[in-house]
Design an enzyme around this catalytic site. Structure first.
Site, PDB file in Angstrom:
ATOM      1  N   ARG A  33       0.731  -1.140   0.045  1.00 31.95           N
ATOM      2  CA  ARG A  33       0.014   0.031   0.037  1.00 31.95           C
ATOM      3  C   ARG A  33       0.627   1.185  -0.049  1.00 31.95           C
ATOM      4  O   ARG A  33       0.552   2.202  -0.617  1.00 31.95           O
ATOM      5  CB  ARG A  33      -0.835   0.254   1.253  1.00 31.95           C
ATOM      6  CG  ARG A  33      -1.930  -1.171   1.408  1.00 31.95           C
ATOM      7  CD  ARG A  33      -3.153  -1.275   0.636  1.00 31.95           C
ATOM      8  NE  ARG A  33      -3.762  -2.406   0.838  1.00 31.95           N
ATOM      9  CZ  ARG A  33      -3.734  -3.494  -0.084  1.00 31.95           C
ATOM     10  NH1 ARG A  33      -2.845  -3.634  -1.094  1.00 31.95           N
ATOM     11  NH2 ARG A  33      -4.362  -4.707   0.511  1.00 31.95           N
ATOM     12  N   LYS A  98      -5.704  -8.617  14.603  1.00 32.27           N
ATOM     13  CA  LYS A  98      -5.603  -9.876  13.696  1.00 32.27           C
ATOM     14  C   LYS A  98      -4.676 -10.789  14.505  1.00 32.27           C
ATOM     15  O   LYS A  98      -3.594 -10.473  14.849  1.00 32.27           O
ATOM     16  CB  LYS A  98      -4.962  -9.503  12.494  1.00 32.27           C
ATOM     17  CG  LYS A  98      -4.625 -10.428  11.526  1.00 32.27           C
ATOM     18  CD  LYS A  98      -3.820  -9.891  10.310  1.00 32.27           C
ATOM     19  CE  LYS A  98      -3.053 -10.783   9.567  1.00 32.27           C
ATOM     20  NZ  LYS A  98      -4.015 -11.329   8.412  1.00 32.27           N
ATOM     21  N   LYS A 137      -9.755 -11.244  14.763  1.00 30.19           N
ATOM     22  CA  LYS A 137      -9.985 -11.780  13.454  1.00 30.19           C
ATOM     23  C   LYS A 137      -8.954 -12.819  12.919  1.00 30.19           C
ATOM     24  O   LYS A 137      -7.758 -12.751  13.351  1.00 30.19           O
ATOM     25  CB  LYS A 137      -9.644 -10.410  12.402  1.00 30.19           C
ATOM     26  CG  LYS A 137      -9.860 -10.795  10.976  1.00 30.19           C
ATOM     27  CD  LYS A 137      -9.596  -9.534  10.196  1.00 30.19           C
ATOM     28  CE  LYS A 137      -8.447  -9.949   9.252  1.00 30.19           C
ATOM     29  NZ  LYS A 137      -8.043  -9.133   8.163  1.00 30.19           N
ATOM     30  N   GLU A 178     -13.722 -15.141   9.440  1.00 27.48           N
ATOM     31  CA  GLU A 178     -13.634 -14.774   8.071  1.00 27.48           C
ATOM     32  C   GLU A 178     -12.915 -15.564   7.306  1.00 27.48           C
ATOM     33  O   GLU A 178     -12.140 -15.908   6.732  1.00 27.48           O
ATOM     34  CB  GLU A 178     -12.681 -13.419   7.897  1.00 27.48           C
ATOM     35  CG  GLU A 178     -12.679 -12.876   6.925  1.00 27.48           C
ATOM     36  CD  GLU A 178     -11.493 -11.563   6.342  1.00 27.48           C
ATOM     37  OE1 GLU A 178     -10.644 -11.404   7.392  1.00 27.48           O
ATOM     38  OE2 GLU A 178     -11.660 -11.043   5.405  1.00 27.48           O
ATOM     39  N   LYS A 220     -17.515 -12.455   9.095  1.00 30.80           N
ATOM     40  CA  LYS A 220     -16.979 -11.649   7.837  1.00 30.80           C
ATOM     41  C   LYS A 220     -16.903 -12.312   6.692  1.00 30.80           C
ATOM     42  O   LYS A 220     -15.979 -12.970   6.337  1.00 30.80           O
ATOM     43  CB  LYS A 220     -15.695 -10.847   8.667  1.00 30.80           C
ATOM     44  CG  LYS A 220     -15.006 -10.062   7.600  1.00 30.80           C
ATOM     45  CD  LYS A 220     -13.766  -9.113   7.998  1.00 30.80           C
ATOM     46  CE  LYS A 220     -13.062  -8.396   6.929  1.00 30.80           C
ATOM     47  NZ  LYS A 220     -12.180  -7.250   7.829  1.00 30.80           N
ATOM     48  N   SER A 262     -13.999  -5.881   1.868  1.00 26.51           N
ATOM     49  CA  SER A 262     -14.219  -5.011   0.540  1.00 26.51           C
ATOM     50  C   SER A 262     -13.685  -6.084  -0.573  1.00 26.51           C
ATOM     51  O   SER A 262     -14.127  -5.901  -1.643  1.00 26.51           O
ATOM     52  CB  SER A 262     -13.973  -3.749   0.625  1.00 26.51           C
ATOM     53  OG  SER A 262     -12.634  -3.708   0.760  1.00 26.51           O
ATOM     54  N   SER A 290     -16.564  -4.110   7.214  1.00 28.29           N
ATOM     55  CA  SER A 290     -15.274  -4.280   7.931  1.00 28.29           C
ATOM     56  C   SER A 290     -14.457  -4.020   6.963  1.00 28.29           C
ATOM     57  O   SER A 290     -13.823  -5.058   6.660  1.00 28.29           O
ATOM     58  CB  SER A 290     -15.344  -5.504   8.616  1.00 28.29           C
ATOM     59  OG  SER A 290     -13.937  -5.845   9.255  1.00 28.29           O
TER      60      SER A 290
HETATM   61  P1  13P Z   1     -10.421  -5.553   2.294  1.00 32.32           P
HETATM   62  O1  13P Z   1     -11.627  -4.820   2.731  1.00 32.32           O
HETATM   63  O2  13P Z   1      -9.256  -4.887   1.773  1.00 32.32           O
HETATM   64  O3  13P Z   1     -10.728  -6.757   1.645  1.00 32.32           O
HETATM   65  O4  13P Z   1      -9.835  -5.876   3.991  1.00 32.32           O
HETATM   66  C1  13P Z   1     -10.409  -6.441   4.824  1.00 32.32           C
HETATM   67  C2  13P Z   1      -9.973  -7.284   5.521  1.00 32.32           C
HETATM   68  O5  13P Z   1      -9.680  -7.422   6.772  1.00 32.32           O
HETATM   69  C3  13P Z   1      -9.322  -8.729   4.727  1.00 32.32           C
HETATM   70  O6  13P Z   1      -8.978  -9.590   5.726  1.00 32.32           O
END
Ligand code: 13P
Length: 341
Positions: A33, A98, A137, A178, A220, A262, A290
């Site tokens: 990034r 995380k 997470k 997730e 998620k 996302s 999220s």
């Molecule tokens: P994105 O919204 O960029 O996919 O990231 C969310 C995320 O926490 C992925 O583990």
């Protein structure tokens, strides 16, 4: 385990009008990034960037319910010595962490991975709780391609997600579960639907086997969406309609909340999809965002590593947070984007 308290936290994470900031990029991902905006990924720059986000008053006080942190960040202090976790708490948002340690190649399954990090997880969770984390997470990654995903990949990842979730609840931490089905391929929405359905069903089966309390977790998921390289891109309405149908079929009403990733959607697509889903209510669970990239792409660009751009970065973050906050109540309109621009 105090389930009433876990349920209270999970419910607060998906409160209407608010959602979660995923700021838990690993060292490798944040470097990517930063490379894109020409910023060197040093510990100081990572701190300054995240401090900018957590000090964005409008976004944090009004639209962000919780922040997912990476291990480095949860131990970091702001420039004035205040722990970054404290900045988040002072804004009224809940700190999260995380805890997975990324993916490894899955033996005998070419092109597929399993998420690792269960060893010593109980000890790590204890330290994170002491530092202030109230949720965690773990991201499993399922890719769609020719001949994949295999049932092996779905099964081992669901098993690990449930092991993680049970350990979290035992440590009085709400697990964000997730299982991400990637949108990178050229598959269409129906194929994404079918794979995600298998993944969610297997995940909830494992959660039950391992006695995870559904009332004390947040899911998620990805949306039911066309692959990025698919020639036929589904409309906003179709994504919303199919995603809600899929979630209703797979996610028990006992789960307090669903908070989407996302996954590579543009900022505005991610907002429009969430908004359109709320037009299809009432829904049995809280439904919100999220987002990582869809909340941070704009502030990253506006900031570009320069101290004089901090206010511009905060304004860009507050705008995206407000748009998604509105979408989490079905009150967003695309004209609000144009006005701000
Ligand atoms: P994105 O919204 O960029 O996919 O990231 C969310 C995320 O926490 C992925 O583990």
């Amino acid at each position: 385990m105090n389930l009433t308290e876990l349920n209270r936290i999970a419910t607060a994470m998906v409160a209407p009008g608010k959602g979660i900031l995923a700021a838990d990029e690993s060292s490798g991902t944040i470097k990517k990034r930063f490379d894109a905006i020409g910023v060197e990924s040093t510990e100081g720059n990572r701190r300054d960037y995240r401090e900018m986000l957590f000090r964005s008053k409008e976004a944090m006080n009004r639209y962000i319910s919780g922040v997912i942190l990476y291990d480095e960040t949860i131990w970091q202090d702001a420039k004035d010595g205040t722990p970054l976790v404290k900045l988040i708490e002072q804004s009224g948002a809940i700190p999260g962490i995380k805890v997975d340690e990324g993916t490894q190649g899955l033996p005998m399954c070419p092109g597929e991975t399993v998420t690792v990090g269960l060893d010593k997880l109980a000890e790590r969770l204890k330290k994170y709780y002491e530092r202030g984390a109230r949720f965690a997470k773990w991201r499993a990654v399922i890719d769609i391609g020719s001949g994949i995903p295999s049932m092996t990949a779905i099964s081992v990842n669901a098993h690990a997600l449930a092991r993680y979730a049970a350990l979290c609840q035992a440590a009085q931490i709400v697990p964000i579960v997730e299982p991400e089905v990637l949108m990178d391929g050229d598959h269409d929405l129906d194929r994404c639907y079918e794979v995600t359905e298998r993944v969610l069903n297997k995940t909830f089966q494992e959660l039950r086997v391992q006695r995870v309390a559904l009332e004390g977790m947040v899911l998620k998921p990805n949306m039911a969406i066309s692959g990025k390289k698919c020639a036929k891109q589904a409309s906003v309405e179709e994504v919303a309609e199919k995603t809600i149908r899929l979630l209703k079929a797979c996610v028990p009403a006992a789960v307090p909340g669903v908070a989407f990733l996302s996954g590579g959607q543009s900022d505005e697509e991610a907002t429009a999809h969430l908004n359109a889903m709320h037009k299809l209510g009432p829904l049995p669970w809280g439904l919100t965002f999220s987002y990582g990239r869809a909340l941070q792409a704009a502030p990253q660009k506006a900031w570009s590593g320069k101290a004089e751009n901090v206010v511009a970065g905060q304004n860009a973050f507050s705008h995206r947070a407000r748009m998604n906050g509105l979408a989490s109540k079905g009150e967003w309109q695309s004209s609000l984007e144009k006005k701000a621009a």
